[in-house]
Structure formats: structure tokens, C-alpha cells
Design a protein around this motif. Structure first.
Motif, short mmCIF file in Angstrom:
data_model
loop_
_atom_site.label_atom_id
_atom_site.label_comp_id
_atom_site.label_asym_id
_atom_site.label_seq_id
_atom_site.Cartn_x
_atom_site.Cartn_y
_atom_site.Cartn_z
N GLY A 105 8.82 -7.60 -2.39
CA GLY A 105 8.37 -6.21 -2.31
C GLY A 105 8.33 -5.54 -3.68
O GLY A 105 7.39 -4.82 -4.00
N TRP A 106 9.37 -5.79 -4.49
CA TRP A 106 9.40 -5.26 -5.86
C TRP A 106 8.17 -5.71 -6.63
O TRP A 106 7.53 -4.92 -7.34
CB TRP A 106 10.66 -5.77 -6.57
CG TRP A 106 11.83 -4.86 -6.54
CD1 TRP A 106 12.89 -4.90 -5.68
CD2 TRP A 106 12.08 -3.76 -7.42
NE1 TRP A 106 13.78 -3.91 -5.98
CE2 TRP A 106 13.32 -3.19 -7.04
CE3 TRP A 106 11.39 -3.21 -8.49
CZ2 TRP A 106 13.87 -2.10 -7.69
CZ3 TRP A 106 11.95 -2.12 -9.14
CH2 TRP A 106 13.17 -1.58 -8.74
N ALA A 107 7.87 -7.00 -6.52
CA ALA A 107 6.75 -7.56 -7.29
C ALA A 107 5.42 -6.93 -6.86
O ALA A 107 4.61 -6.53 -7.71
CB ALA A 107 6.70 -9.08 -7.12
N GLY A 128 5.39 -3.29 -7.95
CA GLY A 128 5.25 -3.19 -9.40
C GLY A 128 3.84 -3.46 -9.87
O GLY A 128 3.33 -2.76 -10.76
N LEU A 129 3.19 -4.45 -9.27
CA LEU A 129 1.80 -4.75 -9.66
C LEU A 129 0.87 -3.60 -9.28
O LEU A 129 0.00 -3.21 -10.05
CB LEU A 129 1.35 -6.05 -8.99
CG LEU A 129 1.98 -7.33 -9.52
CD1 LEU A 129 1.56 -8.53 -8.66
CD2 LEU A 129 1.58 -7.57 -10.98
N ALA A 130 1.08 -3.05 -8.07
CA ALA A 130 0.26 -1.91 -7.65
C ALA A 130 0.52 -0.71 -8.56
O ALA A 130 -0.41 0.02 -8.93
CB ALA A 130 0.57 -1.55 -6.19
N GLY A 131 1.79 -0.51 -8.94
CA GLY A 131 2.10 0.59 -9.83
C GLY A 131 1.47 0.42 -11.20
O GLY A 131 1.01 1.39 -11.82
N ALA A 132 1.44 -0.81 -11.69
CA ALA A 132 0.82 -1.08 -12.99
C ALA A 132 -0.67 -0.75 -12.97
O ALA A 132 -1.21 -0.20 -13.95
CB ALA A 132 1.03 -2.54 -13.38
N CYS A 133 -1.32 -1.06 -11.87
CA CYS A 133 -2.74 -0.73 -11.75
C CYS A 133 -2.96 0.78 -11.77
O CYS A 133 -3.89 1.27 -12.42
CB CYS A 133 -3.30 -1.33 -10.46
SG CYS A 133 -3.33 -3.13 -10.41
N ALA A 134 -2.10 1.52 -11.08
CA ALA A 134 -2.22 2.98 -11.05
C ALA A 134 -1.92 3.57 -12.42
O ALA A 134 -2.58 4.53 -12.86
CB ALA A 134 -1.30 3.56 -9.99
N LEU A 135 -0.93 3.02 -13.12
CA LEU A 135 -0.56 3.53 -14.43
C LEU A 135 -1.66 3.32 -15.45
O LEU A 135 -1.74 4.03 -16.46
CB LEU A 135 0.73 2.86 -14.91
CG LEU A 135 2.02 3.29 -14.20
CD1 LEU A 135 3.20 2.50 -14.73
CD2 LEU A 135 2.26 4.78 -14.38
N ASN A 173 10.58 -0.81 1.83
CA ASN A 173 11.42 -0.02 0.93
C ASN A 173 11.24 -0.44 -0.52
O ASN A 173 11.03 0.40 -1.41
CB ASN A 173 12.89 -0.19 1.37
CG ASN A 173 13.82 0.80 0.68
OD1 ASN A 173 13.64 1.15 -0.47
ND2 ASN A 173 14.84 1.22 1.40
N LYS A 174 11.31 -1.73 -0.78
CA LYS A 174 11.22 -2.21 -2.16
C LYS A 174 9.80 -2.13 -2.72
O LYS A 174 9.61 -1.99 -3.93
CB LYS A 174 11.73 -3.65 -2.25
CG LYS A 174 13.21 -3.77 -1.95
CD LYS A 174 14.05 -2.84 -2.85
CE LYS A 174 15.53 -2.94 -2.55
NZ LYS A 174 16.34 -2.01 -3.36
N MET A 175 8.80 -2.19 -1.86
CA MET A 175 7.44 -1.97 -2.34
C MET A 175 7.30 -0.55 -2.87
O MET A 175 6.72 -0.31 -3.94
CB MET A 175 6.44 -2.22 -1.20
CG MET A 175 6.20 -3.69 -0.88
SD MET A 175 5.07 -3.94 0.52
CE MET A 175 3.57 -3.20 -0.11
N GLY A 176 7.86 0.41 -2.12
CA GLY A 176 7.81 1.79 -2.58
C GLY A 176 8.61 2.00 -3.84
O GLY A 176 8.18 2.69 -4.77
N THR A 177 9.79 1.37 -3.92
CA THR A 177 10.61 1.49 -5.11
C THR A 177 9.92 0.86 -6.31
O THR A 177 9.98 1.39 -7.43
CB THR A 177 11.98 0.82 -4.88
OG1 THR A 177 12.60 1.42 -3.73
CG2 THR A 177 12.89 0.99 -6.08
N GLY A 178 9.26 -0.28 -6.09
CA GLY A 178 8.52 -0.93 -7.17
C GLY A 178 7.39 -0.05 -7.69
O GLY A 178 7.10 -0.05 -8.90
#
Length: 422
Positions: free
Chosen positions: A132-134, A137-144, A8-13
Motif C-alpha cells: 500500500g505504501w508503494a 507513494g507512486l501515485a503521490g509522486a505523479c501528483a507532486l 490505510n497505507k495507500m492513503g498514508t503513502g
């Protein structure tokens, strides 16, 4: 449930760091519209906590949690279908409502499934959630970093998939026993099916406790909203303070957020043993206030010096406020459960959930006002937390004393839960 929290928190991150940018760059909303959308949807979400708690006293908590997870998945998926402001606001509000409700349901599940070990269980769950957040968030930063519309859509879809996966896993979780319901296995062949008998439906059953008529619990919830301010200071205050009031490099802000996650992951479980009982949890309020005051003092110091002093002071502030966050999570968790009567545990935790929801709406406004007032406003905020801690400590002590007195006066064999509403 720990795997569910991680997913859940991985997705939210993945999504939370990109949400504002998505509404700006992909759907074409103005900055003012984005602010209005986030503010209104957050305000609507406040109702999710008490609503979910109320339902959890009457229906299986796992089934309500699945409904909330599916509601979030559908609401987020709907964002892909439009760039109309009114519809985006509607879908965001529906998502926020389910999000706040799911937080209360997860907490309630932990309280019921872990029993006396609830403080440690919650600490482990919070550690897993931060991990999970961390990762998310790191995966999201790479996509961004790609900055394309497809990248933003991928992040949103990743969050949708996480909620669907969490719902599928929750479906396999056993329903924990509830103080307000009797749960019995319906057949040996199908242990996952349970017959839920509402205790309140029994002839002559007393009326369940009502948190909205419990003045001392409402005051406790009010003080909790102030003690959740460490979240707004860490996530909103420090980044803005770095940019507007110090000589520290702007890149320090995300590094301090990483430091926050690392400290929570490393320290939340070990420190949880200091809040294993209501009395020990109440004792944590003093070091909590001390950490918050140190953090505020360090923020003030960061504005009166060069780059080196600013970086050092901001690092101290982030560490101190993170420990305030950790200690408050332990104390808040144990005390909110201990002060809730067993016959309305869900309803009480739902009302308590208003404290974090209210802070999410009002906390950033207060913190930005402190920033606008200047460096000397931080100690004033710290003094306010000291007063709040003193008030909560006194309130909790009186309520726990009443509970002990009630238990000593109860007839033999009569179970006494939390103190009566006052």
C-alpha cells in the motif's frame, strides 16, 4: 483487516511524501517551522501508544481503532482550513497521537484474532502495508509532478478518504476475544452486538499487571528503541549519506527505497516461519545484528571510491538493512506478545509501542550525528547494535525461563500467562 491495512497505507503513502512540501509551499511555513512542527507533533504522538493500549484492555479494540481513524481524518481535514502555525501544530499533533495509537491497536487486533498464527498474520499484514505504501507513494509522486496547490490538496484529501474508508470497514470487523475481557454474543439476531464484561470488575479479581512497574519489560522496550534504528538509517541516513558523502547519483535514493519495499513484500511472509515461537524469535537476534553490521560496513565503504563502488556498496547496505528490518519485525512482534501478561496485554503492547515512537523522534538525530562524524562512525553504530542485541537476548532468555518455571510450579488447571513483573 488486511484490506483496511492496504487502504490505510495507500492513503498514508499519498500524503507522507508530500507533507513537508505542503507545509512549506502551500501554508508558507519556513524550514525551521516545518522542522519544529514535525518534531513536536511526533513527540506528542509518543503518548498515543500507551494510551491506546490502556484503553484496549477496557473497551472493544475495534471501536477504539475506529475512533483513532476518524480522529486522523478530522485532524488532516482541519489542515486545509488554516495556514496559522499554532493551529497547524495542534492539528498535526492530534493526528500523530491517533496514528501511534492506531498502530498499537492494529497490532493488538492481529494478536487477538490470529492466535497461534499471529506471527504469520502480522507478516502478511506488514507485506500488504508495504504494498500500500508503494502504490500510494507512486501515485503521490505523479501528483507532486504537477506542483500545484490543488495537487497538494488532492493528496491530503486522498488520505482523509482512506481513513474514512478504513473506519467504515473496521466497523464491520468482528471484535476478537480478549484475555482481559469476556465477550459474548448478545443475541442471535444481532451477532455483531456484543456484551463486554470487564474481568477486572469481578469480586476478588487480582490487580492487573502494570508494565510501568515491570523493570525487565521496560528494559526490553528500551533495547527495542535501538533496534528500530534500521528505519532511520534507511529513510534518513542513506539519502543524506548519498548526497553528502558519496559519488553516487542522487537519484539512487528513491530507487533504494523501492528496493526496500520490494524485498519486504517478497520476503516478510516466507521468513516469518523462523519466528513462530518466542525461542525462535530470540534466535533471530543474531542474524539481525549481522545484517545491521554488514549494512554499516557497506555505508563506510561507499565513501571510499568512485561512483561504481559507491552504488554497489549502497545497494548492499540497503539490502542488508532491509533484512535487518524484516528480521526485527518478526522477532519484535513475537517477543512483545509473548512477554506481555494476558491480563494487561494492551497496556504492555502500548508501552512497547513507545520504542518505535521514540526512535522516530530520536533516530534521525542520532543518524545525522553519525553522518556528521564521518565514515568510521558507521561501524561504531554497528557495534552499539551488537551490544544491544546481546543485552536483549540475555534479558528475553531470563524472562522466558521464569515463565517456564512459573508454569511448572502452577497448580493444575491454573493458567499461567507471562512472567510476573520484576
Amino acid at each position: 483487516m488486511l484490506w483496511i491495512a492496504l487502504i490505510n497505507k495507500m492513503g498514508t503513502g499519498l500524503w507522507m511524501g508530500a507533507a513537508a512540501l505542503y507545509f512549506t509551499l502551500v501554508t508558507g511555513l519556513s524550514v525551521a517551522e516545518v522542522g519544529l512542527l514535525l518534531g513536536v507533533s511526533g513527540a506528542v504522538g509518543i503518548a498515543g501508544a500507551p494510551l491506546a493500549g490502556h484503553l484496549a484492555d477496557r473497551f472493544p479494540v475495534t471501536r477504539i481503532l475506529i475512533g483513532a481513524q476518524l480522529q486522523q481524518a478530522v485532524a488532516l481535514l482541519a489542515l486545509l482550513t488554516t495556514d496559522n502555525f499554532a493551529l497547524l501544530l495542534l492539528y498535526s499533533a492530534v493526528n500523530s497521537l491517533a496514528d501511534r495509537g492506531a498502530n498499537v491497536l492494529t497490532k493488538l487486533y492481529a494478536a487477538r484474532i490470529a492466535g497461534p498464527d499471529r506471527t504469520r498474520y502480522q507478516a502478511v499484514q506488514r507485506t500488504v502495508s508495504n504494498a500500500g505504501w508503494a502504490v500510494g507513494g507512486l501515485a503521490g509522486a505523479c501528483a507532486l509532478a504537477l506542483g500545484t496547490t490543488h495537487a497538494y490538496h488532492a493528496l491530503l484529501l486522498g488520505n482523509v478518504v482512506s481513513f474514512l474508508a478504513a473506519a467504515a470497514l473496521t466497523l464491520r470487523c468482528a471484535e476478537p476475544p480478549s484475555p482481559s475481557r469476556v465477550v459474548t454474543a448478545s443475541t442471535a439476531a444481532a451477532p455483531e452486538a456484543a456484551a463486554v464484561i470487564e474481568a477486572a470488575s469481578a469480586p476478588g479479581a487480582p490487580t492487573a499487571s502494570n508494565p510501568w512497574r515491570d523493570r525487565s519489560f521496560l528494559l526490553f522496550t528500551l533495547t527495542e528503541a535501538a533496534l528500530f534504528l534500521d528505519d532511520a538509517v534507511l529513510q534518513v541516513g542513506i539519502p543524506l549519506w548519498i548526497v553528502h558523502a558519496t559519488d553516487a547519483p542522487h537519484g539512487l535514493a528513491p530507487l533504494l527505497m523501492v528496493l526496500n519495499c520490494v524485498l519486504v513484500v517478497c520476503c516478510q511472509v516466507p521468513l516469518s516461519r523462523f519466528g513462530s515461537t518466542p525461542e525462535r524469535a530470540r534466535a533471530l537476534l543474531v542474524p539481525l545484528a549481522a545484517c545491521f553490521v554488514v549494512g554499516c560496513a557497506a555505508l563506510t565503504a561507499s565513501a571510499f571510491g568512485g561512483t561504481g563502488l559507491a552504488v554497489a556498496a549502497l545497494t548492499v547496505a540497503a539490502i542488508a538493512l532491509t533484512f535487518a528490518e524484516i528480521l526485527h519485525a518478526i522477532a519484535s512482534w513475537e517477543l512483545s506478545i509473548a512477554l506481555a501478561p494476558g491480563d494487561a496485554q494492551g497496556a504492555y503492547l502500548g508501552v512497547h509501542g513507545l520504542s518505535s515512537s521514540a526512535q522516530r523522534s530520536g533516530g534521525p538525530l542520532l543518524v545525522t550525528a553519525v553522518i556528521a562524524a564521518g565514515p568510521l562512525a558507521w561501524p561504531v553504530l554497528g557495534a552499539g547494535v551488537i551490544v544491544t542485541v546481546a543485552a536483549q537476548s540475555r534479558l528475553v532468555r531470563k524472562r522466558l525461563d521464569r515463565r517456564v518455571a512459573g508454569a511448572s510450579q502452577a497448580p493444575a488447571g491454573h493458567a499461567v500467562g507471562a512472567p510476573p513483573a520484576v
